[in-house]
Motif scaffolding. Structure first.
Motif, short mmCIF file in Angstrom:
data_model
loop_
_atom_site.label_atom_id
_atom_site.label_comp_id
_atom_site.label_asym_id
_atom_site.label_seq_id
_atom_site.Cartn_x
_atom_site.Cartn_y
_atom_site.Cartn_z
N GLY A 123 67.97 15.54 -32.77
CA GLY A 123 67.19 14.33 -32.52
C GLY A 123 65.71 14.57 -32.68
N ILE A 124 65.22 15.74 -32.23
CA ILE A 124 63.81 16.09 -32.41
C ILE A 124 63.47 16.24 -33.89
N TYR A 125 64.33 16.97 -34.60
CA TYR A 125 64.08 17.16 -36.03
C TYR A 125 64.08 15.82 -36.77
N SER A 126 65.01 14.95 -36.43
CA SER A 126 65.11 13.67 -37.11
C SER A 126 63.88 12.81 -36.86
N ALA A 127 63.27 12.93 -35.66
CA ALA A 127 62.07 12.14 -35.35
C ALA A 127 60.84 12.74 -36.02
N THR A 209 73.28 9.94 -28.15
CA THR A 209 72.12 10.64 -27.60
C THR A 209 71.11 10.98 -28.69
N MET A 210 71.62 11.41 -29.83
CA MET A 210 70.74 11.77 -30.94
C MET A 210 69.93 10.58 -31.43
N ARG A 211 70.56 9.43 -31.56
CA ARG A 211 69.87 8.25 -32.06
C ARG A 211 68.84 7.73 -31.05
N ILE A 212 69.21 7.74 -29.77
CA ILE A 212 68.28 7.25 -28.74
C ILE A 212 67.09 8.18 -28.61
N LEU A 213 67.34 9.49 -28.64
CA LEU A 213 66.24 10.45 -28.55
C LEU A 213 65.29 10.30 -29.74
N ARG A 214 65.84 10.09 -30.90
CA ARG A 214 65.00 9.91 -32.09
C ARG A 214 64.11 8.69 -31.92
N ASN A 216 63.19 7.11 -29.09
CA ASN A 216 62.21 7.30 -28.01
C ASN A 216 61.08 8.23 -28.43
N LEU A 217 61.44 9.31 -29.12
CA LEU A 217 60.43 10.28 -29.52
C LEU A 217 59.50 9.69 -30.59
N LEU A 218 60.04 8.91 -31.50
CA LEU A 218 59.19 8.25 -32.49
C LEU A 218 58.19 7.31 -31.82
N ASP A 219 58.63 6.64 -30.78
CA ASP A 219 57.73 5.74 -30.06
C ASP A 219 56.60 6.52 -29.38
N GLU A 220 56.92 7.68 -28.82
CA GLU A 220 55.90 8.49 -28.15
C GLU A 220 54.95 9.14 -29.14
N LEU A 221 55.45 9.58 -30.29
CA LEU A 221 54.61 10.28 -31.27
C LEU A 221 53.55 9.39 -31.87
N ASN A 222 53.73 8.09 -31.78
CA ASN A 222 52.74 7.16 -32.35
C ASN A 222 51.74 6.66 -31.31
N LYS A 223 51.81 7.17 -30.08
CA LYS A 223 50.89 6.72 -29.04
C LYS A 223 49.54 7.44 -29.16
N PRO A 224 48.47 6.83 -28.63
CA PRO A 224 47.11 7.38 -28.82
C PRO A 224 46.93 8.79 -28.30
N TYR A 225 47.57 9.15 -27.17
CA TYR A 225 47.33 10.48 -26.63
C TYR A 225 47.87 11.57 -27.55
#
Length: 327
Positions: A123-127, A209-214, A216-225
């Motif tokens: 999931g991390i790799y896919s994101a 789990t893999m799809r949901i983690l991908r 969620n992680l994509l949403d976090e990676l695009n945040k300003p911090y």
């Protein structure tokens, strides 16, 4: 935190009391009871039961009393650790439960481990590698795994194991260990075959789990911090694991308790296909025969495990995310 735990324990008791009423009512809904099922089997085999035998049998299971008293008798004995007597297996329910529940939990835990070990890194790799060839490949595999029923996957694994390697993967033990007393070699044989039902049961959860983690992680990676930290030269591995992953993984920790009944329900069908000594087949037979003590005890124990699992997942969530304050 202590106040929260005490409050949750009180809620758990009320929840389990409500579940026990539902379990008792649902098992009583079909027409007939364990006595009528027993008489039907006796008549099918050409045997006749006397009126005295029927009365004694109904008295043994407290079926000659009102439903309210039947429930109180069952739940009072359950709380004391007396799970009753199973007529279809002619054994105390305590023995049947502890024989099967341990294997069920072992397979369920192995399925959870398989789900996390496979789903989190992919999931991390896919994101991180969004829209790459690897991302598309992982997505296709996840969707196929999600669309394939567990029992069909079990049948395919059994077929290819026999067709390609000439081995039978049914059961949790090899043929030479099945009737042997427990020993260290038998334990290693169990562990060597445990990954098969664990991976089959956990395959569907892994895809979800893999799809949901991908996502969620994509949403976090695009945040300003994250963008700011990347601009300041923070190493990619540290950037991902220190904050975005910890936040993206919160939904899995909070729903860890809910994963248990899902895996156990999937295990029920897989256990029939792979011939596993777990609760699945026995619970189905108990429900069909309306064996109140056996079916009710299994369902209540699974409810207890689910409620306790939810409490543990909430406590782990509070530990992993310092933003959460139950006070």
């Amino acid at each position: 935190m202590l106040h929260y735990v005490i409050k949750r324990m009180g809620t758990m008791v009320l929840t389990l009391a409500f579940i026990s009423v539902i379990v008792f009512v649902v098992i009583q809904l079909p027409p007939g009871d364990i006595v009528t099922s027993t008489l039907e089997r006796m008549e099918a085999s050409g045997m006749q039961a006397s009126d005295e035998y029927v009365q004694n049998l109904r008295a043994r299971y407290n079926l000659d009393k009102p439903l309210f008293l039947q429930y109180l008798n069952w739940i009072f004995n359950f709380v004391q650790g007396d799970l009753g007597y199973s007529y279809i297996y002619s054994k105390p329910v305590n023995e049947l439960v502890w024989e099967r529940l341990g294997y069920t939990l072992l397979i369920t835990i192995s399925a959870v481990i398989f789900t996390w070990v496979v789903a989190v890194p992919f999931g991390i790799y896919s994101a991180v590698r969004q829209y790459s060839i690897g991302d598309y490949f992982i997505t296709v595999v996840a969707l196929v795994g999600l669309a394939t029923p567990n029992f069909l996957l079990a049948l395919l694994v059994m077929f290819f194991a026999w067709e390609w390697f000439g081995i039978s993967i049914g059961g949790l033990y090899s043929m030479e260990f099945r009737d042997q007393p427990f020993s260290i070699p038998k334990l290693f044989d169990l562990l060597s075959r445990l990954w098969i039902p664990g991976s089959v049961v956990g395959m569907g959860g892994t895809a979800v789990t893999m799809r949901i983690l991908r996502a969620n992680l994509l949403d976090e990676l695009n945040k300003p911090y994250v963008v700011t930290a990347r601009a300041k030269g923070v190493k990619p591995i540290k950037l991902i694991f220190k904050y975005p992953l910890r936040i993206a993984i919160n939904p899995f920790i909070s729903t860890l308790g809910l994963l248990l009944p899902t895996l156990i329900s999937g295990e029920a069908i897989v256990s029939m296909v792979l011939n596993l000594p777990t609760t699945g087949r026995m619970l189905l037979q108990a429900l069909l025969a309306q064996d109140m003590y056996l079916a009710g005890s299994f369902l209540m124990l699974l409810a207890i495990l689910t409620v306790v699992g939810m409490l543990i997942s909430d406590l782990v969530l509070a530990w992993s995310d310092p933003r959460i304050r139950y006070e």
